[in-house]
Motif scaffolding. Sequence first.
Motif, PDB file in Angstrom:
ATOM      1  N   LEU A  28       0.834  -1.203   0.000  1.00 52.62           N
ATOM      2  CA  LEU A  28       0.000   0.000   0.000  1.00 52.62           C
ATOM      3  C   LEU A  28       0.869   1.254   0.000  1.00 52.62           C
ATOM      4  O   LEU A  28       0.601   2.214  -0.726  1.00 52.62           O
ATOM      5  N   GLY A  29       1.913   1.249   0.853  1.00 52.26           N
ATOM      6  CA  GLY A  29       2.831   2.384   0.839  1.00 52.26           C
ATOM      7  C   GLY A  29       3.562   2.510  -0.477  1.00 52.26           C
ATOM      8  O   GLY A  29       3.783   3.628  -0.973  1.00 52.26           O
ATOM      9  N   LEU A  30       3.948   1.379  -1.075  1.00 51.52           N
ATOM     10  CA  LEU A  30       4.624   1.389  -2.365  1.00 51.52           C
ATOM     11  C   LEU A  30       3.720   1.965  -3.450  1.00 51.52           C
ATOM     12  O   LEU A  30       4.188   2.691  -4.339  1.00 51.52           O
ATOM     13  N   ALA A  31       2.424   1.645  -3.387  1.00 47.83           N
ATOM     14  CA  ALA A  31       1.487   2.171  -4.388  1.00 47.83           C
ATOM     15  C   ALA A  31       1.442   3.693  -4.343  1.00 47.83           C
ATOM     16  O   ALA A  31       1.414   4.361  -5.388  1.00 47.83           O
ATOM     17  N   GLY A  32       1.462   4.268  -3.125  1.00 48.84           N
ATOM     18  CA  GLY A  32       1.457   5.726  -3.018  1.00 48.84           C
ATOM     19  C   GLY A  32       2.699   6.359  -3.623  1.00 48.84           C
ATOM     20  O   GLY A  32       2.612   7.395  -4.297  1.00 48.84           O
ATOM     21  N   ILE A  33       3.865   5.739  -3.405  1.00 47.41           N
ATOM     22  CA  ILE A  33       5.107   6.285  -3.965  1.00 47.41           C
ATOM     23  C   ILE A  33       5.084   6.213  -5.492  1.00 47.41           C
ATOM     24  O   ILE A  33       5.495   7.149  -6.192  1.00 47.41           O
ATOM     25  N   LEU A  34       4.608   5.096  -6.034  1.00 48.17           N
ATOM     26  CA  LEU A  34       4.551   4.941  -7.491  1.00 48.17           C
ATOM     27  C   LEU A  34       3.597   5.944  -8.122  1.00 48.17           C
ATOM     28  O   LEU A  34       3.869   6.493  -9.198  1.00 48.17           O
ATOM     29  N   VAL A  35       2.473   6.188  -7.445  1.00 51.81           N
ATOM     30  CA  VAL A  35       1.530   7.173  -7.974  1.00 51.81           C
ATOM     31  C   VAL A  35       2.171   8.558  -7.966  1.00 51.81           C
ATOM     32  O   VAL A  35       1.988   9.345  -8.916  1.00 51.81           O
ATOM     33  N   ASN A  36       2.937   8.883  -6.930  1.00 55.82           N
ATOM     34  CA  ASN A  36       3.628  10.184  -6.894  1.00 55.82           C
ATOM     35  C   ASN A  36       4.595  10.327  -8.066  1.00 55.82           C
ATOM     36  O   ASN A  36       4.650  11.374  -8.732  1.00 55.82           O
ATOM     37  N   ASP A  37       5.377   9.265  -8.317  1.00 58.57           N
ATOM     38  CA  ASP A  37       6.299   9.308  -9.456  1.00 58.57           C
ATOM     39  C   ASP A  37       5.543   9.481 -10.774  1.00 58.57           C
ATOM     40  O   ASP A  37       5.978  10.226 -11.663  1.00 58.57           O
ATOM     41  N   SER A  38       4.436   8.776 -10.907  1.00 57.76           N
ATOM     42  CA  SER A  38       3.656   8.879 -12.152  1.00 57.76           C
ATOM     43  C   SER A  38       3.053  10.265 -12.321  1.00 57.76           C
ATOM     44  O   SER A  38       2.977  10.792 -13.437  1.00 57.76           O
ATOM     45  N   ILE A  39       2.624  10.880 -11.214  1.00 53.60           N
ATOM     46  CA  ILE A  39       2.066  12.226 -11.299  1.00 53.60           C
ATOM     47  C   ILE A  39       3.121  13.211 -11.784  1.00 53.60           C
ATOM     48  O   ILE A  39       2.845  14.083 -12.630  1.00 53.60           O
ATOM     49  N   ILE A  40       4.343  13.084 -11.254  1.00 53.53           N
ATOM     50  CA  ILE A  40       5.434  13.959 -11.702  1.00 53.53           C
ATOM     51  C   ILE A  40       5.638  13.843 -13.205  1.00 53.53           C
ATOM     52  O   ILE A  40       5.803  14.835 -13.922  1.00 53.53           O
ATOM     53  N   LEU A  41       5.610  12.621 -13.703  1.00 59.55           N
ATOM     54  CA  LEU A  41       5.868  12.392 -15.121  1.00 59.55           C
ATOM     55  C   LEU A  41       4.707  12.895 -15.985  1.00 59.55           C
ATOM     56  O   LEU A  41       4.913  13.562 -17.008  1.00 59.55           O
ATOM     57  N   VAL A  42       3.470  12.566 -15.573  1.00 57.29           N
ATOM     58  CA  VAL A  42       2.312  12.952 -16.385  1.00 57.29           C
ATOM     59  C   VAL A  42       2.113  14.461 -16.361  1.00 57.29           C
ATOM     60  O   VAL A  42       1.685  15.061 -17.367  1.00 57.29           O
ATOM     61  N   SER A  43       2.416  15.115 -15.259  1.00 59.77           N
ATOM     62  CA  SER A  43       2.308  16.578 -15.210  1.00 59.77           C
ATOM     63  C   SER A  43       3.250  17.217 -16.226  1.00 59.77           C
ATOM     64  O   SER A  43       2.874  18.171 -16.936  1.00 59.77           O
ATOM     65  N   ARG A  44       4.449  16.707 -16.327  1.00 57.80           N
ATOM     66  CA  ARG A  44       5.394  17.234 -17.313  1.00 57.80           C
ATOM     67  C   ARG A  44       4.928  16.930 -18.730  1.00 57.80           C
ATOM     68  O   ARG A  44       5.113  17.764 -19.644  1.00 57.80           O
ATOM     69  N   LEU A  45       4.318  15.785 -18.920  1.00 60.00           N
ATOM     70  CA  LEU A  45       3.788  15.434 -20.243  1.00 60.00           C
ATOM     71  C   LEU A  45       2.716  16.433 -20.671  1.00 60.00           C
ATOM     72  O   LEU A  45       2.678  16.872 -21.830  1.00 60.00           O
ATOM     73  N   ASP A  46       1.818  16.809 -19.747  1.00 60.88           N
ATOM     74  CA  ASP A  46       0.773  17.781 -20.077  1.00 60.88           C
ATOM     75  C   ASP A  46       1.380  19.134 -20.428  1.00 60.88           C
ATOM     76  O   ASP A  46       0.889  19.840 -21.332  1.00 60.88           O
ATOM     77  N   GLU A  47       2.442  19.520 -19.722  1.00 60.14           N
ATOM     78  CA  GLU A  47       3.085  20.794 -20.036  1.00 60.14           C
ATOM     79  C   GLU A  47       3.655  20.776 -21.450  1.00 60.14           C
ATOM     80  O   GLU A  47       3.536  21.776 -22.190  1.00 60.14           O
TER      81      GLU A  47
END
Length: 604
Positions: free
Chosen positions: A485-504
């Motif tokens: 469960l903790g690992l899932a939160g970290i992975l989602v954070n990493d994915s958010i960083i990447l997808v936010s840059r993709l939108d930019e």
Amino acid sequence: ELAGLFLFDEVARLQQEQSVALFLLLVTIASLIIGFLVEGVFWVLKKISPEKKSVNDEGWFRKSFDRGFNAFRDGIFDKMVKASYRWRYVTVAVAVATLLAFVVGPIRGEQVKFVFFPSPESENISAIVVFNTGITEPRALEILGEVETALDVAVSEITEGEEELISAVFTTLGSAGFSRGDNLAQIRVQLTSSEIRTIRTPEIVRAWRKAVPDLAGARRVAIFASRGGPPGRDIEIEILGGDVATLKQAAGRVMPIVSSLEGASGISDDLPFGKPELTMQLTTRGAAFGFTIDEVGRQIRSAFDGAIARRFARGDDEVAIRVSLPETEKGGNRLRNFELRSQQGEYVPLDEVVSFGEKQGFAVVQRKNGKRIVSITGDLNTSIITTEKAIEVLRKTEIPEILQEMNLEYRFTGRNEERAKAFADLSVGVYAALAFIYIILAWVFGNYFKPIAIMLIIPFGIVGAVVGHWILGYKLTILSFIGLLGLAGILVNDSIILVSRLDERLDRGESLFEASAGASRDRLRAVLLTSLTTIGGLIPLMFEKSLQAQFLLPMAITIVFGLALATLLVLFLVPAIIGIGGDINWFLKTLFGERKKLRLQPGE
């Protein structure tokens, strides 16, 4: 004099409180003075120091590191990300194949086993001794002495007299755990701390079992180590329904089957035999006198336990006057010579009203939901067989047929029941967490489909977790799944960083291919820092040698290895999933009408 002493104590206490307050005030003032002095020294040094180079000037190490990192990011890594995007379906297929090969395969092949909760090494072991019915107390004490002697022999053999293993020994005659009875005894052994001895507790238990000889008068000697963690034993079978004799017979037939399991030990039941019981059956002559068995029992109870003749108040207390027969005789003769009073006022000898018999009684009878129950419990060596595997094996034995033939119900409880409850609660937590993650992502990105692409990375985190347990030789536990469960939160954070840059990048007019590859390239440093700092913080726990901290290692292994592998999946798999989403979007727009074309480069 007392008043003077009290006043003296109060004055001393007030003086002590004033002294403490004054000391704290002086410390505070001294801290402020030191702080101002340090600030002043640095202010003077800055004023008199010569002008130095700008703080933005980087040293040789930083320049060399940035140059090498940028070369890797813009070279090999960029080519790999673009290749994973172009071959996005192959990338996803490889990820799914990795999930099947390194998760499903080792678990189904029992290369990585599951244990509900690993207990820390116990520092207490016990021996439950069940004697034959009617054994004398001196003989019972002799048997207990022989069992204790066997413990001393076992300890001397495995240590060769060079190490102290036993801290204290406590022996109880007449009880064992929650069971009571003259035919029961328990020996509790407190071992020295597991941190200072080299001999492990299971080895001591095995040596003690081996050293105990066959003892005349002892029905069973069960030796086991105490377990921490959730309540219940590794193996616990509840048999319910029917009378007590039938339950005891069923337990006697089931226990040898459970004991035959490899790695099983300390098998016992909680329905011990007690003292012989004297039974009474109403005779025809007694019925002719007008007696009933209830009336017989009432008169016997009133005579021997006493009947309350009167109650009266004495101050704030109530006093009861109880009348009973004098103890002129002992044992069963007193009961057989007792006379009952009939309805006509005549006194009739008890042995003319009832017939006496004897049967074997039980020390304690357990009930659950109004039904009599017997529990068969035992421990397992989890390095040989787990609780889940043992239950699977027992279901295939003749136990179900035996209990069905005796018209009895049964179920597996103990840690198996606790495991089912824990996973039921954990599943609720997982669904709630996923729902909240989706809601937050949909709100942040203003899109209902993009959060799905981000959350698809979560299941792949288990690959590294299982591989880590496999490499280090640990079993999966409930803490491993909590770590996921903790690992899932970290992975989602990493994915958010990447997808936010993709939108930019998309907003700047780049194509989906350029934006996906560029986002992974731009956020490589941020994703690595997020993962490496977490891994670095947990690595000391993985090398912890304390035996009492070993149960925490599965959670640390899950996060460290899961994050190490899932970081690569985030950088390569998320762009591939975004590309597949773009393909689906293009297909739907082609099929149902196109509003706005995606900016795809030719051949991508």
